[in-house]
Structure formats: structure tokens, C-alpha cells
Design a protein around this motif. Structure first.
Motif, PDB file in Angstrom:
ATOM      1  N   THR A  35       0.871  -1.236   0.156  1.00  0.00           N
ATOM      2  CA  THR A  35      -0.027   0.047  -0.178  1.00  0.00           C
ATOM      3  C   THR A  35       0.756   1.329  -0.030  1.00  0.00           C
ATOM      4  OG1 THR A  35      -1.718  -1.237   1.267  1.00  0.00           O
ATOM      5  CG2 THR A  35      -1.823   1.126   1.271  1.00  0.00           C
ATOM      6  N   THR A  90       0.828   1.161  -4.218  1.00  0.00           N
ATOM      7  CA  THR A  90      -0.775   1.532  -4.585  1.00  0.00           C
ATOM      8  C   THR A  90      -0.802   3.071  -4.236  1.00  0.00           C
ATOM      9  OG1 THR A  90      -1.383  -0.572  -3.853  1.00  0.00           O
ATOM     10  CG2 THR A  90      -3.087   1.231  -3.932  1.00  0.00           C
ATOM     11  N   THR A  91      -0.277   3.551  -3.042  1.00  0.00           N
ATOM     12  CA  THR A  91      -0.725   4.948  -2.761  1.00  0.00           C
ATOM     13  C   THR A  91       0.073   5.872  -4.025  1.00  0.00           C
ATOM     14  OG1 THR A  91      -1.104   4.474  -0.350  1.00  0.00           O
ATOM     15  CG2 THR A  91      -0.375   6.836  -1.003  1.00  0.00           C
TER      16      THR A  91
END
Length: 365
Positions: free
Chosen positions: A242, A246-247
Motif C-alpha cells: 500500500t 498503490t498509494t
């Protein structure tokens, strides 16, 4: 997940050499659950109070700084409340779990199964969150404070807090400290308490379901290996996915939403779309969009694969019978329906209510 991981944990012998009767064993287990409950309640209260003091002392000009927001997690939880919890919990007797190795492919398999748990848990959490907030005209998904913090955060502080510190301290708090003190009452007791308390402490439904599932998975791994660094590693893989991938990809997409909306608008007009994509900057944004879409598709495939593998290897997750032949239903009831654990649940409920009330008020004012 093979037979080597189905070994019994080493449990200390009764110092008097006398085996307790069934009723006495249940009473002892409930007493331990009461102690765990109120000690973790104190831990949670210290976190809450310390966070409010931190926010009160923080100059207003720093309210929007990501480093200040992440320090509001680091200082109250890890620097203040964690030592308090250690002082409280370390007074309880613990069991030394037998150390066992976990091979590379078992780690990979666990990561994939964990992704399945995350995927299912996120879907359920999103639905529950929307059911709570939509009657007030607010979308929980659009007003996710944690998600907004992640997207607007500085990479250094995001990776340090979410990717490194959180896995280390959360595994020590909800696996090492907790399981060492309740594993003698059986794997079911240890895994249920570790997973559910971990999920509750997140304080919102968006994280509760997948955090509970992952907490149980990590608790199973620790109970079978006795090595906390395995679960820290697994936790880091999940959080780093994440924080690091992803972020940042989501941030790139959100930075160019106008261009992406324009591309979407022209999708039904191929000639105009091709002309629009001839702009190098537009083409770069289109590249970000495609990479993000591919990455999310990859995560979806991993999650689906994880769900399938979970059921394929379900027998490998069979827990050992609870000591004294006590039924799991009784263990669950005595572990959670007691004064100490009710205090912890009420403290967690306060976090849930605060989270959604704050979201609704901030979105409607």
C-alpha cells in the motif's frame, strides 16, 4: 502450511503437578481474558488521551502537515502507550512457544492468502461503511480520513509509519505480548483474541474486517512457528504494498483527474481520442492510468487466488483441540463476555463512533 507447522506449542507444566479440573481451567482462562481485556483497555485509553494532548499542543500551522499527522500515531501509540502496555502485560505468566522454521514458499503462500483476506475484508468493510453513512448523505469511501492521509502524505513518513513501524509494533502488541500469555488456553482462544482485538483497535469498519482476518492468519503463523519476525515480515509486505506502490500510483492518477476524465469522455470518439493522446503530457497521464489499472487488476487476481488457495489448504489451518476438551463456543464466550474484555470493546466502540460521527459532521458542515 504442511505437517511441520502442525506441531504443538510448548505449554508450561503445572508447578504443583496437579491437573486442574475442567471448571477450574475455564475459570482460569476467563481470569486471564479479564486481565488481557482491561490491560489493553488501558493501552487504548492512553493512546486516545495522548493523541488529544498531542493535537492540543500542536501549533495550528502544522495541522495539514503529513509528518505531524503521522507523529500523532507514532508518539502516542508507540512511544507512550506501548511501554505502558509492556509494564502491565509482562507481569502475566507467559508460555515459550517452540520455534519452528517457515519455508520461503510457505511465506509466499501466506502472502497470497492474506491478499485474499484483504480483498474480501475490504469489500465487506466498504459495504458496511456505506450503509452507515449513506443515510446521512455521506459516502464513507469518499471521506476516508486514513485514505486521504495516505494519498496526501510525504513518502518518507508514510513508509516509516505504515510500512515499517506499524508492522513491528502491532505484531508485538497483538501477537507477541498477547499470544504468549493465552496460548496455553488453546490455539482457538489465542487466535480469536489476537485477531478480533486487532481488528477492533483499528476503530472503523473499512479496516475492521480485513484486519481481523489478517490478525487471525498472523496469529496462526506465530502460534505454529514461535517466531514473531515471520509475522512482522508478512505484515510489512502487506503494508508496503500500500505504502510504496498503490498509494503513489493513486496519487499520480488523482493529480491528473481532469485529463483522465477527458480521456474517458472521448473514449466513444476514437478519432478525437487519438488526436488528444498525441499530446506528450496527455500520453504520460494515460500511461499512469494504464499502470494503475494493471496494478489494481493484479491485486484483484491475487485476492481471488488467495481466496481459492485458502479453501484448497483449509485443512492445513485446522486448530488443535482445546485443552480439557472445552468447546470452542465456551472458550469464545468466556474470552469475550467478561468485565475486562467488555471495557476493551467499549473503548473500541468509542473509536468506531468517533470515526463515523466525525466523518458525517465534516462532510455535512
Amino acid at each position: 502450511m504442511d505437517e511441520n507447522m502442525v506441531m504443538d506449542a510448548v505449554v508450561t507444566e503445572n508447578p504443583q503437578g496437579n491437573e486442574p479440573d475442567k471448571a477450574g481451567w475455564i475459570k482460569e482462562m476467563k481470569k486471564a481474558a479479564v486481565k488481557i481485556g482491561w490491560k489493553y483497555f488501558v493501552f487504548g485509553v492512553v493512546v486516545i488521551i495522548a493523541q488529544y494532548i498531542y493535537a492540543w499542543l500542536l501549533p495550528e500551522k502544522y495541522y495539514t502537515e503529513s509528518w505531524a499527522n503521522f507523529l500523532q500515531i507514532i508518539i502516542p501509540t508507540y512511544c507512550i502507550a506501548f511501554p505502558v502496555l509492556c509494564l502491565l502485560v509482562c507481569k502475566m505468566p507467559k508460555v515459550q512457544i517452540e520455534k519452528k522454521k517457515m519455508g520461503f514458499w510457505k511465506i509466499v503462500l501466506t502472502v497470497i492468502i492474506g491478499s485474499g483476506i484483504c480483498g474480501v475484508g475490504m469489500v465487506i468493510g466498504t459495504v458496511v461503511g456505506e450503509l452507515i453513512t449513506l443515510p446521512f448523505g455521506v459516502s464513507a469511501s469518499d471521506n476516508n480520513s486514513l485514505g486521504n492521509l495516505m494519498i496526501m502524505s510525504d513518502p518518507f513518513w508514510r513508509i516509516l509509519t505504515v510500512g515499517i513501524l506499524a508492522p513491528i509494533f502491532e505484531e508485538l502488541i497483538f501477537r507477541k505480548l498477547l499470544i504468549d500469555r493465552v496460548i496455553k488456553y488453546g490455539e482457538f482462544c489465542a487466535i480469536m483474541m489476537s485477531g478480533i482485538m486487532f481488528g477492533l483497535f483499528h476503530g472503523n469498519f473499512a479496516q475492521f474486517f480485513f484486519a481481523t482476518g489478517l490478525g487471525m492468519l498472523f496469529a496462526f503463523v506465530y502460534a505454529r512457528t514461535g517466531k514473531i519476525w515471520y509475522t512482522i515480515l508478512l505484515h510489512m509486505v502487506v503494508n508496503m504494498t500500500t505504502s510504496v506502490i498503490t498509494t503513489p500510483l493513486a496519487m499520480k492518477v488523482l493529480e491528473h483527474m481532469e485529463v483522465i476524465n477527458k480521456i474517458s469522455e472521448l473514449s466513444t470518439r476514437p478519432n478525437e481520442l487519438m488526436a488528444y493522446l498525441e499530446n506528450p503530457e496527455v500520453m504520460q497521464v494515460y500511461g499512469y492510468m494504464m499502470v494503475y489499472a494493471c496494478w489494481m487488476m493484479f491485486l484483484a487476481v491475487c485476492a481471488l487466488t488467495g481466496v481459492i488457495l485458502f479453501f484448497v489448504f483449509l485443512k492445513k489451518f485446522k486448530l488443535k483441540e482445546t485443552p480439557m476438551g472445552v468447546k470452542n463456543g465456551t472458550v469464545f464466550l468466556k474470552s469475550f463476555v467478561n468485565g475486562g474484555m467488555i471495557l476493551f470493546i467499549l473503548m473500541s466502540a468509542f473509536l468506531f463512533v468517533l470515526y463515523y460521527v466525525s466523518m458525517i459532521l465534516s462532510a455535512t458542515m
